[in-house]
Design a protein around this motif. Sequence first.
Motif, short mmCIF file in Angstrom:
data_model
loop_
_atom_site.label_atom_id
_atom_site.label_comp_id
_atom_site.label_asym_id
_atom_site.label_seq_id
_atom_site.Cartn_x
_atom_site.Cartn_y
_atom_site.Cartn_z
N ARG A 146 -32.39 28.04 -21.70
CA ARG A 146 -31.22 28.15 -22.59
C ARG A 146 -29.95 27.74 -21.83
NH1 ARG A 146 -33.24 33.28 -23.74
NH2 ARG A 146 -31.29 34.28 -23.06
N ALA A 147 -29.89 28.10 -20.55
CA ALA A 147 -28.74 27.71 -19.74
C ALA A 147 -28.68 26.20 -19.58
CB ALA A 147 -28.81 28.39 -18.37
N ARG A 148 -29.84 25.54 -19.44
CA ARG A 148 -29.88 24.08 -19.34
C ARG A 148 -29.30 23.44 -20.59
NH1 ARG A 148 -35.78 21.99 -18.33
NH2 ARG A 148 -34.74 20.11 -19.14
N VAL A 149 -29.66 23.97 -21.74
CA VAL A 149 -29.15 23.40 -22.99
C VAL A 149 -27.64 23.60 -23.08
CG1 VAL A 149 -29.28 23.48 -25.50
CG2 VAL A 149 -31.35 23.82 -24.14
N ALA A 150 -27.17 24.77 -22.74
CA ALA A 150 -25.73 25.04 -22.79
C ALA A 150 -24.97 24.16 -21.81
CB ALA A 150 -25.46 26.52 -22.51
N ASP A 151 -25.55 23.92 -20.63
CA ASP A 151 -24.90 23.09 -19.62
C ASP A 151 -24.71 21.65 -20.11
OD1 ASP A 151 -24.70 25.17 -17.84
OD2 ASP A 151 -26.47 24.61 -16.68
N ALA A 152 -25.55 21.23 -21.07
CA ALA A 152 -25.46 19.85 -21.57
C ALA A 152 -24.14 19.59 -22.29
CB ALA A 152 -26.64 19.56 -22.49
N PHE A 153 -23.43 20.64 -22.70
CA PHE A 153 -22.11 20.42 -23.32
C PHE A 153 -21.15 19.74 -22.34
CE2 PHE A 153 -23.53 23.41 -26.55
CZ PHE A 153 -22.88 22.93 -27.68
N LEU A 154 -21.39 19.90 -21.05
CA LEU A 154 -20.53 19.25 -20.05
C LEU A 154 -20.87 17.79 -19.87
CD1 LEU A 154 -20.36 22.12 -17.41
CD2 LEU A 154 -18.51 21.33 -18.90
N ASP B 218 -25.72 30.88 -26.62
CA ASP B 218 -26.93 31.45 -26.01
C ASP B 218 -27.60 32.43 -26.96
OD1 ASP B 218 -28.58 31.86 -23.44
OD2 ASP B 218 -28.01 33.90 -24.00
N SER B 219 -26.79 33.22 -27.65
CA SER B 219 -27.33 34.18 -28.62
C SER B 219 -28.07 33.45 -29.73
CB SER B 219 -26.20 35.03 -29.20
OG SER B 219 -26.68 35.90 -30.20
N ALA B 220 -27.49 32.34 -30.21
CA ALA B 220 -28.13 31.57 -31.28
C ALA B 220 -29.47 30.98 -30.80
CB ALA B 220 -27.20 30.46 -31.75
N LEU B 221 -29.47 30.46 -29.59
CA LEU B 221 -30.72 29.92 -29.04
C LEU B 221 -31.78 31.01 -28.91
CD1 LEU B 221 -29.54 27.49 -26.21
CD2 LEU B 221 -30.77 26.86 -28.29
N ALA B 222 -31.36 32.18 -28.46
CA ALA B 222 -32.30 33.29 -28.30
C ALA B 222 -32.88 33.73 -29.64
CB ALA B 222 -31.61 34.46 -27.61
N GLN B 223 -32.07 33.67 -30.68
CA GLN B 223 -32.53 34.08 -32.01
C GLN B 223 -33.48 33.06 -32.63
OE1 GLN B 223 -28.43 34.86 -33.64
NE2 GLN B 223 -29.48 36.61 -34.53
N LEU B 224 -33.25 31.77 -32.35
CA LEU B 224 -33.94 30.71 -33.08
C LEU B 224 -35.05 30.02 -32.28
CD1 LEU B 224 -30.77 29.15 -34.72
CD2 LEU B 224 -32.55 30.48 -35.89
N THR B 225 -35.14 30.29 -30.98
CA THR B 225 -36.17 29.65 -30.15
C THR B 225 -36.80 30.68 -29.22
OG1 THR B 225 -34.81 29.10 -28.20
CG2 THR B 225 -34.66 27.61 -30.09
N ASP B 226 -37.86 30.22 -28.53
CA ASP B 226 -38.53 31.06 -27.53
C ASP B 226 -38.15 30.63 -26.11
OD1 ASP B 226 -39.90 32.63 -29.42
OD2 ASP B 226 -41.47 31.09 -29.62
N LEU B 227 -37.06 29.91 -25.97
CA LEU B 227 -36.68 29.41 -24.65
C LEU B 227 -36.36 30.55 -23.69
CD1 LEU B 227 -34.31 26.44 -25.61
CD2 LEU B 227 -36.70 26.31 -24.85
#
Length: 222
Positions: A79-87, A65-74
């Motif tokens: 960001r939670a949706r993207v992380a949930d995709a790992f499942l 989540d930290s990486a997404l926050a640093q590299l995107t404007d999501l």
Amino acid sequence: MSARRPHVVAFDVNETLLDLSPVRAELVELGLPGHLLATVFGRTLQTGFAATVAGTWLPFRAAFDSALAQLTDLADDDRARVADAFLELSPHPDVEPALRRLTAAGVRAVTLTHGSPGVAEAGLERGGITPLVERTLSSETVRAWKPSREAYLWAAGTCGVAPERLALVAAHGWDVLGATRAGLTGAWFPRGERVYPPAYPAPAVVAPDLAGAVEALLALPA
């Protein structure tokens, strides 16, 4: 000491066993380029590694989540949706044959990740290969990201084998380096990395694919 045939083979999870395509697809769904995943994943590892070296700890999801926050404007929810995709990850096509080869040879297989608990289990279940894996291990249990020595030695102890009888198979050179330095037998094959990092000492096994890595480990002297 020369490498010996392992009693247990531990597999890294993200990329090595499980295809990250669902995470990439979620980024694209949110309007971002799919190739950004490699940068986000690399920043995630950097964040986790730095925390471990500095003597603190954070879970994989927090680092991602930290990486997404640093590299995107999501936004937070995206960001939670993207992380949930790992499942939603599934095994690469070559994973089941490799695990079956080990089982047939009487060698135990486990997974070893610093990823979030539940990801490996969900992916193995989706691929129908849960019975081929004795246990799933996450270094979140000992709050130490790979490639810290502690993570690999903890895995060996949990599996009840000496470090030299545990092999680590990964498509990441840094992971194989960490395992080798901890006394495990390291085996690398390419997925995202084109070659094993030339700056590192060569591990016991460098193979062209996952099947080759497994065969090379089985061919080591008893």
